[in-house]
Design a protein around this motif. Structure first.
Motif, mmCIF file in Angstrom:
data_model
loop_
_atom_site.group_PDB
_atom_site.id
_atom_site.type_symbol
_atom_site.label_atom_id
_atom_site.label_comp_id
_atom_site.label_asym_id
_atom_site.label_seq_id
_atom_site.Cartn_x
_atom_site.Cartn_y
_atom_site.Cartn_z
ATOM 1 N N SER A 101 0.203 -1.473 0.054
ATOM 2 C CA SER A 101 -0.229 -0.074 0.128
ATOM 3 C C SER A 101 0.661 1.089 0.614
ATOM 4 O O SER A 101 0.285 2.620 -0.054
ATOM 5 C CB SER A 101 -0.990 0.311 1.276
ATOM 6 N N ALA A 102 2.166 0.865 0.443
ATOM 7 C CA ALA A 102 2.783 2.382 0.400
ATOM 8 C C ALA A 102 4.396 1.719 0.647
ATOM 9 O O ALA A 102 4.833 0.865 0.967
ATOM 10 C CB ALA A 102 2.569 3.103 1.655
ATOM 11 N N TYR A 103 5.117 2.571 0.138
ATOM 12 C CA TYR A 103 6.799 1.972 -0.147
ATOM 13 C C TYR A 103 7.588 3.985 -0.188
ATOM 14 O O TYR A 103 7.012 4.563 -0.486
ATOM 15 C CB TYR A 103 7.456 1.394 -1.589
ATOM 16 N N TYR A 104 8.585 3.622 0.661
ATOM 17 C CA TYR A 104 9.277 4.618 0.634
ATOM 18 C C TYR A 104 11.032 4.917 0.067
ATOM 19 O O TYR A 104 11.801 3.513 -0.086
ATOM 20 C CB TYR A 104 9.982 5.231 1.879
ATOM 21 N N GLN A 105 11.876 5.515 -0.838
ATOM 22 C CA GLN A 105 12.846 6.345 -0.285
ATOM 23 C C GLN A 105 13.488 7.060 0.038
ATOM 24 O O GLN A 105 13.042 7.409 0.456
ATOM 25 C CB GLN A 105 12.837 6.215 -2.590
ATOM 26 N N TYR A 106 14.930 6.435 0.029
ATOM 27 C CA TYR A 106 15.860 7.102 1.230
ATOM 28 C C TYR A 106 16.827 8.044 0.379
ATOM 29 O O TYR A 106 16.858 6.697 -0.869
ATOM 30 C CB TYR A 106 15.924 6.845 2.385
#
Length: 154
Positions: A101-106
Motif C-alpha cells: 500500500s505504500a513504500y518509501y525511498q531515501y
C-alpha cells in the motif's frame, strides 16, 4: 548478579572437602578395556540389527474410510501483480489478498562535519489510478482528511 554468583561459588568451593586420594581411587577402579570384548560387542550389535531388519513384519495398511482431508492451499497465489518494468514501482504490487500500500525511498544529503541527512520520499497506492503517487508525508505526519467527507464543526 554475576558477582553474586561468583562469590557464592567461591564460598562453596572453600567449604568443599575432597579426600586426598580421590584421583587414585577413581583411576584404580577403572577396568582396562579389552579389544576382544569390544569386537564381540560390535559383532553382537550388527547381528541384532540384521535380524531385526530381515525378520521385521510388513506393515498392514488399512484404508481410512470416512476420513476427509482438508483442502490443501495452493503453493503460490495465482493472482500476482508485479511491476518489473519500473524501479520504483509505478503500478500495484500484490499477491493474493496482500498488496503493497505504500513504500518509501531515501536519499542521503551531506551536511557539515561529515554528517549526512537522510530524506525519505513516500509513495502511496491510489486505487483510482491503479498506481503509486508521491506524497509529502513523513514518519509522523497525519494524512489530511479527504475533501467532502466527515463533518465540519464550526
Amino acid at each position: 548478579m554475576t558477582r553474586l554468583l561468583r562469590d557464592t561459588f567461591e564460598e562453596w568451593a572453600d567449604e568443599a572437602e575432597v579426600p586426598a586420594d580421590l584421583a587414585d581411587r577413581a583411576l584404580r577402579r577403572r577396568a582396562p578395556w579389552r579389544p576382544i570384548g569390544a569386537a564381540l560387542l560390535v559383532g553382537a550389535m550388527i547381528a541384532a540389527v540384521a535380524l531385526f531388519v530381515t525378520w521385521r513384519a510388513d506393515p498392514v495398511v488399512v484404508p481410512a474410510d470416512g476420513v476427509q482431508l482438508p483442502v490443501r492451499p495452493s503453493p503460490a497465489p495465482t493472482d500476482v501483480h508485479t511491476d518489473t518494468e519500473n524501479v520504483p514501482p509505478a503500478k500495484l504490487i500484490a499477491a493474493g489478498t496482500m498488496a503493497v500500500s505504500a513504500y518509501y525511498q531515501y536519499s542521503a544529503e551531506p551536511i557539515e562535519n561529515g554528517l549526512r541527512r537522510i530524506r525519505y520520499t513516500w509513495s502511496l497506492y491510489d486505487p483510482r489510478t491503479g498506481g503509486y503517487e508521491r506524497t509529502p508525508y513523513a514518519w509522523v505526519d497525519v494524512a489530511p482528511r479527504p475533501s467532502g467527507r466527515g463533518r465540519r464543526r464550526g
